[in-house]
Write a protein that holds these residues in place. Sequence first.
Motif, PDB file in Angstrom:
ATOM      1  N   PHE A 100       0.856  -1.177   0.000  1.00  0.00           N
ATOM      2  CA  PHE A 100       0.000   0.000   0.000  1.00  0.00           C
ATOM      3  C   PHE A 100       0.892   1.226   0.000  1.00  0.00           C
ATOM      4  O   PHE A 100       1.984   1.201   0.568  1.00  0.00           O
ATOM      5  N   MET A 101       0.435   2.289  -0.622  1.00  0.00           N
ATOM      6  CA  MET A 101       1.197   3.539  -0.667  1.00  0.00           C
ATOM      7  C   MET A 101       0.335   4.674  -0.168  1.00  0.00           C
ATOM      8  O   MET A 101      -0.874   4.679  -0.359  1.00  0.00           O
ATOM      9  N   ARG A 102       1.018   5.613   0.472  1.00  0.00           N
ATOM     10  CA  ARG A 102       0.299   6.789   0.953  1.00  0.00           C
ATOM     11  C   ARG A 102       1.278   7.930   1.144  1.00  0.00           C
ATOM     12  O   ARG A 102       2.483   7.729   1.277  1.00  0.00           O
ATOM     13  N   GLN A 103       0.717   9.122   1.157  1.00  0.00           N
ATOM     14  CA  GLN A 103       1.524  10.306   1.409  1.00  0.00           C
ATOM     15  C   GLN A 103       1.424  10.628   2.893  1.00  0.00           C
ATOM     16  O   GLN A 103       0.328  10.650   3.458  1.00  0.00           O
ATOM     17  N   THR A 104       2.557  10.845   3.539  1.00  0.00           N
ATOM     18  CA  THR A 104       2.601  11.215   4.953  1.00  0.00           C
ATOM     19  C   THR A 104       3.181  12.621   5.061  1.00  0.00           C
ATOM     20  O   THR A 104       3.636  13.191   4.068  1.00  0.00           O
ATOM     21  N   SER A 105       3.218  13.139   6.267  1.00  0.00           N
ATOM     22  CA  SER A 105       3.800  14.469   6.466  1.00  0.00           C
ATOM     23  C   SER A 105       5.306  14.462   6.190  1.00  0.00           C
ATOM     24  O   SER A 105       5.887  15.501   5.900  1.00  0.00           O
ATOM     25  N   GLU A 106       5.947  13.282   6.249  1.00  0.00           N
ATOM     26  CA  GLU A 106       7.390  13.181   5.999  1.00  0.00           C
ATOM     27  C   GLU A 106       7.723  12.916   4.539  1.00  0.00           C
ATOM     28  O   GLU A 106       8.836  13.175   4.104  1.00  0.00           O
ATOM     29  N   GLY A 107       6.788  12.333   3.790  1.00  0.00           N
ATOM     30  CA  GLY A 107       7.037  12.004   2.391  1.00  0.00           C
ATOM     31  C   GLY A 107       6.173  10.836   1.956  1.00  0.00           C
ATOM     32  O   GLY A 107       5.309  10.373   2.701  1.00  0.00           O
ATOM     33  N   TRP A 108       6.427  10.344   0.757  1.00  0.00           N
ATOM     34  CA  TRP A 108       5.668   9.202   0.233  1.00  0.00           C
ATOM     35  C   TRP A 108       6.171   7.931   0.881  1.00  0.00           C
ATOM     36  O   TRP A 108       7.361   7.713   1.013  1.00  0.00           O
ATOM     37  N   GLN A 109       5.213   7.091   1.248  1.00  0.00           N
ATOM     38  CA  GLN A 109       5.530   5.872   1.985  1.00  0.00           C
ATOM     39  C   GLN A 109       4.939   4.663   1.280  1.00  0.00           C
ATOM     40  O   GLN A 109       3.825   4.714   0.766  1.00  0.00           O
ATOM     41  N   ARG A 110       5.712   3.599   1.272  1.00  0.00           N
ATOM     42  CA  ARG A 110       5.190   2.308   0.841  1.00  0.00           C
ATOM     43  C   ARG A 110       5.192   1.401   2.065  1.00  0.00           C
ATOM     44  O   ARG A 110       6.156   1.371   2.826  1.00  0.00           O
ATOM     45  N   GLN A 111       4.076   0.732   2.281  1.00  0.00           N
ATOM     46  CA  GLN A 111       3.937  -0.210   3.376  1.00  0.00           C
ATOM     47  C   GLN A 111       3.742  -1.575   2.741  1.00  0.00           C
ATOM     48  O   GLN A 111       2.822  -1.767   1.945  1.00  0.00           O
ATOM     49  N   THR A 112       4.614  -2.490   3.103  1.00  0.00           N
ATOM     50  CA  THR A 112       4.591  -3.800   2.474  1.00  0.00           C
ATOM     51  C   THR A 112       4.472  -4.880   3.532  1.00  0.00           C
ATOM     52  O   THR A 112       5.265  -4.923   4.475  1.00  0.00           O
ATOM     53  N   ARG A 113       3.463  -5.729   3.361  1.00  0.00           N
ATOM     54  CA  ARG A 113       3.333  -6.915   4.201  1.00  0.00           C
ATOM     55  C   ARG A 113       3.958  -8.065   3.422  1.00  0.00           C
ATOM     56  O   ARG A 113       3.503  -8.422   2.341  1.00  0.00           O
ATOM     57  N   TYR A 114       5.022  -8.601   3.982  1.00  0.00           N
ATOM     58  CA  TYR A 114       5.726  -9.708   3.340  1.00  0.00           C
ATOM     59  C   TYR A 114       5.330 -11.028   3.981  1.00  0.00           C
ATOM     60  O   TYR A 114       5.089 -11.105   5.182  1.00  0.00           O
ATOM     61  N   ASP A 115       5.304 -12.050   3.157  1.00  0.00           N
ATOM     62  CA  ASP A 115       5.189 -13.419   3.633  1.00  0.00           C
ATOM     63  C   ASP A 115       6.594 -13.997   3.494  1.00  0.00           C
ATOM     64  O   ASP A 115       7.042 -14.324   2.394  1.00  0.00           O
ATOM     65  N   TRP A 116       7.297 -14.064   4.603  1.00  0.00           N
ATOM     66  CA  TRP A 116       8.689 -14.535   4.611  1.00  0.00           C
ATOM     67  C   TRP A 116       8.713 -15.909   5.251  1.00  0.00           C
ATOM     68  O   TRP A 116       8.636 -16.045   6.470  1.00  0.00           O
ATOM     69  N   TYR A 117       8.740 -16.938   4.414  1.00  0.00           N
ATOM     70  CA  TYR A 117       8.735 -18.324   4.871  1.00  0.00           C
ATOM     71  C   TYR A 117       7.564 -18.593   5.819  1.00  0.00           C
ATOM     72  O   TYR A 117       7.721 -19.195   6.878  1.00  0.00           O
ATOM     73  N   GLY A 118       6.377 -18.092   5.439  1.00  0.00           N
ATOM     74  CA  GLY A 118       5.173 -18.341   6.220  1.00  0.00           C
ATOM     75  C   GLY A 118       4.990 -17.409   7.405  1.00  0.00           C
ATOM     76  O   GLY A 118       4.078 -17.613   8.197  1.00  0.00           O
ATOM     77  N   ARG A 119       5.827 -16.417   7.516  1.00  0.00           N
ATOM     78  CA  ARG A 119       5.720 -15.456   8.619  1.00  0.00           C
ATOM     79  C   ARG A 119       5.368 -14.083   8.055  1.00  0.00           C
ATOM     80  O   ARG A 119       5.981 -13.635   7.101  1.00  0.00           O
ATOM     81  N   SER A 120       4.408 -13.410   8.687  1.00  0.00           N
ATOM     82  CA  SER A 120       4.009 -12.070   8.239  1.00  0.00           C
ATOM     83  C   SER A 120       4.879 -11.014   8.893  1.00  0.00           C
ATOM     84  O   SER A 120       5.066 -11.019  10.109  1.00  0.00           O
ATOM     85  N   LEU A 121       5.403 -10.118   8.064  1.00  0.00           N
ATOM     86  CA  LEU A 121       6.214  -8.989   8.509  1.00  0.00           C
ATOM     87  C   LEU A 121       5.675  -7.750   7.817  1.00  0.00           C
ATOM     88  O   LEU A 121       5.250  -7.813   6.667  1.00  0.00           O
ATOM     89  N   LEU A 122       5.716  -6.617   8.495  1.00  0.00           N
ATOM     90  CA  LEU A 122       5.246  -5.368   7.908  1.00  0.00           C
ATOM     91  C   LEU A 122       6.398  -4.381   7.894  1.00  0.00           C
ATOM     92  O   LEU A 122       6.983  -4.087   8.935  1.00  0.00           O
TER      93      LEU A 122
END
Length: 179
Positions: free
Chosen positions: A130-152
Amino acid sequence: MSSNSLTPTTSLPPAELVSWLNAEGSLTAMLEEKAGQPLRVERSFEGYRLLTLQQKRQLGLQGSALNHPLLAWIREVQLYGNDEQPWVGAQSIFPLSSLKGNARRLQQLKGTPIGYVLFKRRRTLPNQRFMRQTSEGWQRQTRYDWYGRSLLISETFLPAFLSSGADKSDITADAINKA
């Protein structure tokens, strides 16, 4: 496989940033290619925190799981390219349930870019972005599936990155192949 979507906003990201926001694979490798040197990582926070409702949703939790407290290992860093100002502000969220077995090493990264660990064996990982604009700048937020584990992982491109000439031509075939 990834899923990218822009959240509703009144503006679109600058054209020179779009390829960076959508880049697959290791952002670390691509930033290092642009900088011509290894990234410098400065940690501003590393430790346990309870997740917010929004963070739980971003991690894909649903139903009653949203109502229960969830502890995670949080790492917040600034990534420096080849100048004195940070290029990217990043936050990594590792729910405790994801920190089992070999994944426990994610709590021991210290000054190591997370991309070195996540993309060590694979160029890309299943993700939802997901992408969004924040007060600091443009941000990408990525939820990864890393060997069956969720990381954000959230990465915010700071003004110094844009002023460094964040042109899409900076993402070279070499950087993508290293990713």
